[in-house]
Design a protein around this motif. Structure first.
Motif, PDB file in Angstrom:
ATOM      1  N   THR A  18       0.879  -1.033  -0.033  1.00  0.00           N
ATOM      2  CA  THR A  18       0.143  -0.060   0.006  1.00  0.00           C
ATOM      3  C   THR A  18       0.868   1.272   0.025  1.00  0.00           C
ATOM      4  O   THR A  18       1.744   1.541   0.834  1.00  0.00           O
ATOM      5  CB  THR A  18      -0.835  -0.177   1.317  1.00  0.00           C
ATOM      6  OG1 THR A  18      -1.636  -1.207   1.301  1.00  0.00           O
ATOM      7  CG2 THR A  18      -1.964   1.240   1.281  1.00  0.00           C
ATOM      8  N   GLN A  20       1.339   5.474  -0.400  1.00  0.00           N
ATOM      9  CA  GLN A  20       0.859   6.813  -0.182  1.00  0.00           C
ATOM     10  C   GLN A  20       1.970   7.759  -0.251  1.00  0.00           C
ATOM     11  O   GLN A  20       2.932   7.828   0.445  1.00  0.00           O
ATOM     12  CB  GLN A  20       0.171   6.895   1.215  1.00  0.00           C
ATOM     13  CG  GLN A  20      -0.501   8.312   1.609  1.00  0.00           C
ATOM     14  CD  GLN A  20      -1.301   8.401   2.955  1.00  0.00           C
ATOM     15  OE1 GLN A  20      -1.193   7.529   3.761  1.00  0.00           O
ATOM     16  NE2 GLN A  20      -1.935   9.697   2.976  1.00  0.00           N
ATOM     17  N   ASP A 321       3.146   0.623   3.180  1.00  0.00           N
ATOM     18  CA  ASP A 321       2.795  -0.453   4.408  1.00  0.00           C
ATOM     19  C   ASP A 321       2.601  -0.075   5.727  1.00  0.00           C
ATOM     20  O   ASP A 321       3.104  -0.688   6.532  1.00  0.00           O
ATOM     21  CB  ASP A 321       3.423  -1.922   4.202  1.00  0.00           C
ATOM     22  CG  ASP A 321       2.705  -2.837   3.035  1.00  0.00           C
ATOM     23  OD1 ASP A 321       1.775  -2.237   2.328  1.00  0.00           O
ATOM     24  OD2 ASP A 321       3.147  -3.857   2.746  1.00  0.00           O
TER      25      ASP A 321
END
Length: 449
Positions: A18, A20, A321
């Motif tokens: 993940t 971002q 993450d």
């Protein structure tokens, strides 16, 4: 192909993470330049850091009063908070270029401007005072840092420093080590496509390893655990002789664009299988002053078609993450090397974290945008991984803070000179190098754990 051969083949799936981006603080798209100078960014830095240090010195030395430079009294111990200015005899000055009296012998080595007679000055809005004593070493500090000093004024009007207090590491969120399996992030810097030191075969080996087109099934399985790639600056090198402000001939235009086209082909291969961030560096076609804005996506017609391709700022901050990364392409550390001394690049990196500022020498000796109401280089949240690209050699260690913070420091070497890439394991933040070599007679890759 026989049925037996089909049955024995394994379908290796790449792992995912993940991602971002946290680069908004380094975005200058909404800034408006109205001819402002740099006093405002210094004021914003001092205001923010002074508020923080005032809250911390009460626990450091609660019995000692805090005062301003103007409020100093001879012989009375107190604490003052301000911005350091380093007076350097050998600091380059643009006016020296027009001096009538020029020395025939260079006075300083080109890589460092330190001199035994350098001294520090502390200033706030009320005034400035020269600092004395042996506690505060001029070789350690640079212009732009904000500190709290315990000491007293002498009869000569100097401030005798008895103790120094730095902000220390910023608060750190607990790393959400979601991954209980190995997932790797690859860091590369100084690829310098188009330079005389760049080896195309060596670079293609790196790309083939990341994409899983190199080695046997075991090595392909390792490559499938790579979930992210970061190119930390200086990805291309354009001949400086061509960029002289004059209109380019058609053949020169092709020479300028050739390196970018080759880089786009390589990035396209990577982005087809794994997410990749590219940061601008000092040699890349981007703005000079920090924070450098993302390289224009029009430069990468092939790789920009993938949503895994990210053109990022320098400095660059992101989470993967739940692990927070913060890094630069190396300009901040390279500038610290010129105006201070340390054992290695990692010690310079430690200082920027303890001072809570990514680029303390900006804007004095390091170009930056003249922000009016904020200093984007302030470190408000301590990262879990702090990386710096385009350094001379690889280095890493863990830095521990006073409140349990733990930061993995990584010095990323120039790939065109060393053939080294750095690999970080998201599961435990341990890292090692990948070394790629390419020769005419044989090609080889190997990994040093």
């Amino acid at each position: 192909m026989t049925a037996m051969e089909i049955d024995t083949e394994k379908n290796i799936q790449r792992k995912h993470s993940t991602y971002q981006s946290l680069d908004k603080t380094f975005d200058i798209q909404n800034e408006i330049y109205r001819g402002q100078q740099y006093s405002q960014i210094y004021f914003a830095r001092l205001h923010t850091m002074r508020t923080l240090l005032y809250s911390l010195v009460t626990h450091w030395k609660p019995q000692v009063p805090v005062c301003t430079v103007l409020g100093l009294e001879e012989g009375k111990e107190c604490i003052i908070v301000g911005t350091l200015y380093k007076h350097m005899q050998l600091k380059p000055c643009v006016l020296d270029e027009y001096s009538k009296e020029r020395s025939a012998v260079p006075l300083v080595k080109p890589h460092n401007f330190m001199h035994p007679d350098d001294h520090l000055v502390l200033e706030d809005e009320s005034g400035r005072v020269k600092l004395g004593g042996t506690v505060l070493s001029p070789s350690t500090y640079v212009t732009g840092g904000v500190v709290a000093l315990h000491g007293k004024e002498t009869t000569a009007g100097d401030f005798l420093v008895l103790d120094v207090f730095e902000a220390g590491l910023a608060p750190q969120i607990l790393p959400q080590l979601k991954s209980r399996e190995d997932k790797y992030v690859v860091f590369v810097s100084g690829v310098s496509v188009g330079s005389s030191t760049s080896n195309p075969l060596q670079l293609q080996l790196l790309v083939d390893h990341i994409t899983g087109h190199l080695g046997d099934e075991q090595e392909q399985g390792i490559a499938a655990e790579i979930v992210h790639v970061v190119l930390a600056g200086n990805s291309v090198e354009i001949p400086l002789g061509l960029l002289n402000g004059q209109n380019l001939a058609s053949k020169d235009q092709s020479r300028v664009s050739e390196a970018v086209q080759v880089l786009d082909i390589l990035l396209t291969q990577i982005a087809a299988g794994v997410s990749v961030d590219i940061m601008p560096g000092s040699n890349d076609p981007a703005n000079f002053a920090l924070p450098q804005q993302p390289l224009n996506r029009c430069l990468f017609p092939g790789s920009r078609t993938f949503n895994t391709f990210n053109s990022c700022t320098n400095p660059h901050c992101f989470e993967l993450d739940g692990v927070r990364f913060l890094g630069t392409s190396g300009q901040n550390i390279d500038d610290l090397k010129k105006y201070s001394e340390a054992r290695d690049e990692l010690e310079f990196m430690e200082r920027t974290l303890k001072w809570r500022h990514l680029a303390p020498t900006a804007p004095n000796t390091l170009g930056c945008y003249p922000f009016t109401d904020r200093d984007p280089f302030m470190i408000e949240s301590c990262p879990h991984v702090y990386f710096v690209g385009n350094q001379d050699k690889y280095g890493t260690r863990i830095l521990e803070g006073s409140k349990g913070q733990m930061v993995r420091l990584i010095s990323i070497p120039k790939f065109c000179n060393t053939g080294l890439a750095v690999v970080l394991n998201l599961r435990n933040l341990e890292c090692h190098t990948l070394s790629f070599g390419a020769q005419l007679s044989t090609l080889k890759t190997f990994c040093d754990a």
